[in-house]
Design a protein around this motif. Structure first.
Motif, PDB file in Angstrom:
ATOM      1  N   TRP A  36       0.838  -1.145   0.457  1.00 52.95           N
ATOM      2  CA  TRP A  36       0.489   0.062   0.042  1.00 52.95           C
ATOM      3  C   TRP A  36       0.964   1.408   0.333  1.00 52.95           C
ATOM      4  O   TRP A  36       2.154   1.229   0.210  1.00 52.95           O
ATOM      5  CB  TRP A  36      -0.980   0.046   1.577  1.00 52.95           C
ATOM      6  N   ARG A  37       0.546   2.275  -0.744  1.00 58.82           N
ATOM      7  CA  ARG A  37       0.955   3.691  -0.616  1.00 58.82           C
ATOM      8  C   ARG A  37       0.294   4.854  -0.343  1.00 58.82           C
ATOM      9  O   ARG A  37      -1.422   4.638  -0.740  1.00 58.82           O
ATOM     10  CB  ARG A  37       1.286   3.772  -1.992  1.00 58.82           C
ATOM     11  N   SER A  38       0.169   5.674   0.344  1.00 65.72           N
ATOM     12  CA  SER A  38      -0.644   6.371   0.636  1.00 65.72           C
ATOM     13  C   SER A  38      -0.715   7.934  -0.081  1.00 65.72           C
ATOM     14  O   SER A  38      -0.030   8.365  -0.603  1.00 65.72           O
ATOM     15  CB  SER A  38      -0.979   7.602   2.376  1.00 65.72           C
ATOM     16  N   VAL A  39      -1.367   8.192  -0.397  1.00 67.14           N
ATOM     17  CA  VAL A  39      -2.255   9.722  -1.924  1.00 67.14           C
ATOM     18  C   VAL A  39      -2.697  10.820  -0.506  1.00 67.14           C
ATOM     19  O   VAL A  39      -3.946  10.391  -0.340  1.00 67.14           O
ATOM     20  CB  VAL A  39      -2.473   9.349  -2.972  1.00 67.14           C
ATOM     21  N   TYR A  40      -1.562  11.952  -0.873  1.00 63.43           N
ATOM     22  CA  TYR A  40      -2.963  13.499  -0.366  1.00 63.43           C
ATOM     23  C   TYR A  40      -2.759  14.050  -1.582  1.00 63.43           C
ATOM     24  O   TYR A  40      -2.133  14.559  -1.867  1.00 63.43           O
ATOM     25  CB  TYR A  40      -1.761  14.143   0.467  1.00 63.43           C
ATOM     26  N   PRO A  41      -4.839  14.261  -2.215  1.00 65.42           N
ATOM     27  CA  PRO A  41      -4.349  14.871  -3.119  1.00 65.42           C
ATOM     28  C   PRO A  41      -3.872  16.108  -2.938  1.00 65.42           C
ATOM     29  O   PRO A  41      -4.802  16.933  -3.807  1.00 65.42           O
ATOM     30  CB  PRO A  41      -5.830  14.569  -3.463  1.00 65.42           C
ATOM     31  N   LEU A  42      -4.700  17.159  -1.410  1.00 64.53           N
ATOM     32  CA  LEU A  42      -5.238  18.602  -1.593  1.00 64.53           C
ATOM     33  C   LEU A  42      -3.036  18.395  -1.056  1.00 64.53           C
ATOM     34  O   LEU A  42      -2.450  18.183  -1.109  1.00 64.53           O
ATOM     35  CB  LEU A  42      -5.287  18.814  -0.180  1.00 64.53           C
ATOM     36  N   LYS A  43      -3.063  20.140  -2.374  1.00 67.34           N
ATOM     37  CA  LYS A  43      -1.713  20.544  -1.952  1.00 67.34           C
ATOM     38  C   LYS A  43      -1.864  21.919  -1.310  1.00 67.34           C
ATOM     39  O   LYS A  43      -3.220  22.513  -0.361  1.00 67.34           O
ATOM     40  CB  LYS A  43      -1.574  21.023  -3.447  1.00 67.34           C
ATOM     41  N   SER A  44      -0.468  22.889  -0.990  1.00 69.35           N
ATOM     42  CA  SER A  44      -0.893  23.755  -0.044  1.00 69.35           C
ATOM     43  C   SER A  44      -2.571  25.251  -1.073  1.00 69.35           C
ATOM     44  O   SER A  44      -1.987  25.039  -1.982  1.00 69.35           O
ATOM     45  CB  SER A  44       0.407  24.584  -0.171  1.00 69.35           C
ATOM     46  N   GLY A  45      -2.332  25.192  -0.145  1.00 71.19           N
ATOM     47  CA  GLY A  45      -3.651  26.726  -0.256  1.00 71.19           C
ATOM     48  C   GLY A  45      -4.832  25.503  -0.749  1.00 71.19           C
ATOM     49  O   GLY A  45      -5.931  26.270  -1.364  1.00 71.19           O
ATOM     50  N   THR A  46      -5.393  24.406  -0.226  1.00 73.10           N
ATOM     51  CA  THR A  46      -6.903  23.493  -0.585  1.00 73.10           C
ATOM     52  C   THR A  46      -6.993  22.584   0.800  1.00 73.10           C
ATOM     53  O   THR A  46      -6.740  22.752   1.517  1.00 73.10           O
ATOM     54  CB  THR A  46      -5.943  22.313  -1.666  1.00 73.10           C
ATOM     55  N   VAL A  47      -8.556  22.607   1.058  1.00 73.38           N
ATOM     56  CA  VAL A  47      -8.819  22.084   1.692  1.00 73.38           C
ATOM     57  C   VAL A  47     -10.624  21.412   0.978  1.00 73.38           C
ATOM     58  O   VAL A  47     -10.462  21.462   0.287  1.00 73.38           O
ATOM     59  CB  VAL A  47      -9.491  23.529   3.050  1.00 73.38           C
ATOM     60  N   SER A  48      -9.929  20.018   2.529  1.00 70.62           N
ATOM     61  CA  SER A  48     -12.088  20.135   1.858  1.00 70.62           C
ATOM     62  C   SER A  48     -12.728  19.514   3.352  1.00 70.62           C
ATOM     63  O   SER A  48     -12.687  20.598   4.038  1.00 70.62           O
ATOM     64  CB  SER A  48     -11.161  18.455   1.543  1.00 70.62           C
ATOM     65  N   SER A  49     -13.505  18.604   2.874  1.00 75.40           N
ATOM     66  CA  SER A  49     -14.290  18.219   4.204  1.00 75.40           C
ATOM     67  C   SER A  49     -14.792  16.858   3.746  1.00 75.40           C
ATOM     68  O   SER A  49     -14.861  16.399   2.840  1.00 75.40           O
ATOM     69  CB  SER A  49     -16.120  19.238   3.966  1.00 75.40           C
ATOM     70  N   THR A  50     -15.875  16.594   4.752  1.00 77.92           N
ATOM     71  CA  THR A  50     -15.846  15.450   4.990  1.00 77.92           C
ATOM     72  C   THR A  50     -17.163  14.869   3.441  1.00 77.92           C
ATOM     73  O   THR A  50     -17.583  13.796   3.341  1.00 77.92           O
ATOM     74  CB  THR A  50     -16.518  14.204   6.084  1.00 77.92           C
ATOM     75  N   GLY A  51     -18.120  16.333   3.460  1.00 80.52           N
ATOM     76  CA  GLY A  51     -18.992  15.511   2.230  1.00 80.52           C
ATOM     77  C   GLY A  51     -20.025  14.758   3.105  1.00 80.52           C
ATOM     78  O   GLY A  51     -20.349  14.968   4.714  1.00 80.52           O
TER      79      GLY A  51
END
Length: 527
Positions: free
Chosen positions: A273-288
């Protein structure tokens, strides 16, 4: 007959033991190597899949920032004129047709009303009429983006698209990239949002990571399948299905969840397995939210927004690594014994040919093909070695001669390049036959040569040079019906204790060579 049997037993017994032990060892090593190769290949496939995901996401964020900076959008936000609306709609249509990866491009105003919406329908960008536009004020991606500062980017969870309050059928995986937009006074005027077709990214992910395991999957942070070999496993969080990787493999998921990457062999097979972090600097998200309307559960930071690329090689697939069974190796051993004599002879021939080819390659790599002397690269290497020996034993002098054939260009111009080659070959023969085992001569230019004389100081080098000069001058080289006489100018030097570089003596000898040329050619000058 008895003697023959004794000879046979004497030869066969030890070789049979070696072959049996060798076959067993080879099988063990082969199984181990196959496992290592499988582990490396699967890890590579997981990495390729992860890279395919992030490559697409970087492109979308760049596109979002590009569109939000367009003058047409700024005029539309500031003035709301029909002309600005038409211009931005035209620009968004052209952009969608060029990109071909966006299901929707929308400007949603501060009230949640869609003001511009470009849909991709059957591969063509279409501007949706005003009468069909919807209000999105209750969707989590609108409220979460409106809470951001201008310039920040909201990235939704990867989920399924909802239209008119229901999931689209067939399912349409979607990532929404949005940023708040403001007028010249800084007042928020809604959001610009790109609905990225997740299928494009997921298909490329599957292609990049396929073929090396029977199950490569993409999971969200809760262990729900976003991509799986079993379509029924996918999107459980949207379809009210509680099945996750953690529920199916309770011993595996905690290890995957808490570590960035890894590889683990457990009773169910090999996990990578490998982790992927889609968010770059200046980006946020939510649980939706999986609901058609309603707020998201919580804001998600870049470190919490994570996907897991996971490969599972089942025990059945691992079992195929042992296909080289004992019977197969026993058959190989029997064949080797039967063909031992022939194979040994063929191997000896092959080894001899290989050694001959290696010697030929070494000679070609170090020898000038025309004169048989050392080529420039090999000769310079030898200069460094001779200089290193001289540094250790300065009491053993090394003479250096730089030689240049006089008026060689006129030989080529008058008699042709074939004649010039004959002159070079003849001079090469003269040098080769005059060398001792401790000396080396090389062709370092078109008609330029250099000689290293171990054990000879400058005077000894001069004597050698004079002998070479006289021998070449006396040589009558037959060129057709003509007997050609060629001379050589020579500069002589030797390694000195205070030389700082290996080629210092060559430089001095080269300067002396030029003095010999200037003094009338066909002579030896000392440095």
């Amino acid at each position: 007959m008895i003697r023959k049997l004794r000879y046979f037993t004497f030869i066969f017994a030890p070789i049979a033991v070696v072959i049996v032990l060798g076959a067993w060892s080879l099988k063990q090593a082969d199984d181990t190597l196959a496992m290592v190769r499988l582990e490396s290949s699967v890890d590579l496939a997981v990495g390729l899949g992860a890279n395919a995901l992030t490559r697409h996401l970087d492109t979308v964020q760049r596109d979002l920032r590009y569109l939000s900076a367009q003058d047409a959008l700024k005029r539309l936000i500031q003035h709301g004129s029909s002309e600005a609306l038409a211009q931005f709609t035209h620009d968004a249509l052209a952009f969608s047709d060029a990109a071909r990866i966006y299901d929707q491009i929308r400007w949603i105003d501060e009230q949640g009303d869609e003001r511009v919406r470009i849909d991709r329908v059957d591969g063509v960008a279409v501007a949706i009429p005003q009468a069909q536009l919807q209000n999105k004020k209750d969707r989590y991606f609108f409220t979460d983006t409106m809470a951001l500062d201008p310039g920040e980017v909201f990235v939704s969870p990867l989920d399924l698209n909802i239209e008119q309050g229901t999931l689209q059928i067939p399912y349409k995986p979607m990532l929404r990239f949005a940023t708040p937009v403001a007028d010249a006074s800084g007042n928020r005027r809604g959001i610009l949002i790109l609905n990225y077709l997740g299928k494009t990214m997921l298909d490329e992910f599957a292609a990049a990571s396929s073929g090396l395991s029977d199950d490569t999957m993409l999971l969200n942070a809760e262990g729900y399948w976003l991509k799986s070999k079993e379509p029924d496993d996918e999107w459980g969080f949207m379809l009210d299905r509680p099945e996750t990787l953690g529920a199916r493999y309770p011993d595996v998921w905690p290890r995957i969840h808490r570590s960035e990457q890894g590889q683990w062999l457990d009773p169910s097979g090999l996990w990578t397995w490998r982790s992927v972090y889609p968010l770059k600097s200046g980006t946020v998200s939510s649980t939706g939210t999986a609901a058609a309307a309603g707020p998201s559960g919580a804001r998600v930071t870049s470190r919490d927004y994570v996907w897991k690329v996971v490969s599972h090689v089942s025990n059945d697939q691992l079992a195929t690594l042992g296909t080289r069974t004992a019977s197969r190796y026993a058959w190989i051993g029997t064949a080797l014994l039967a063909l031992l004599a022939l194979l040994s002879w063929l191997l000896a021939i092959a080894l001899d040919e290989q050694a001959r080819a290696r010697r030929l390659l070494e000679r070609l790599a170090t020898t000038d093909g025309l004169t048989g002397l050392a080529n420039r690269r090999f000769f310079i290497d030898q200069v460094k070695q001779y200089w290193g020996s001289y540094q250790r034993r300065p009491d053993v002098p090394v003479g250096v001669l730089m030689m240049d054939l006089d008026r060689f260009k006129s030989v080529n111009d008058t008699h042709g390049h074939a004649a010039g080659d004959m002159v070079l070959q003849q001079f090469g023969r003269i040098l080769r036959k005059s060398l001792r085992q401790t000396d080396i001569a090389g062709r370092i230019g078109g008609e330029e040569f250099c000689v290293l004389l171990r054990g000879s100081a400058v005077e000894g080098a001069r004597i050698y040079a004079e002998r070479i000069r006289r021998e070449l001058e006396a040589e009558q080289i037959p060129i057709g019906e003509v007997r050609l006489t060629v001379t050589v100018s020579i500069g002589a030097s030797a390694f000195m204790p205070d030389d700082s570089i290996p080629t210092a003596a060559m430089q001095r000898a080269d300067a002396a060579l030029y003095r010999a040329k200037a003094a009338g050619r066909n002579r030896v000058e000392l440095a």
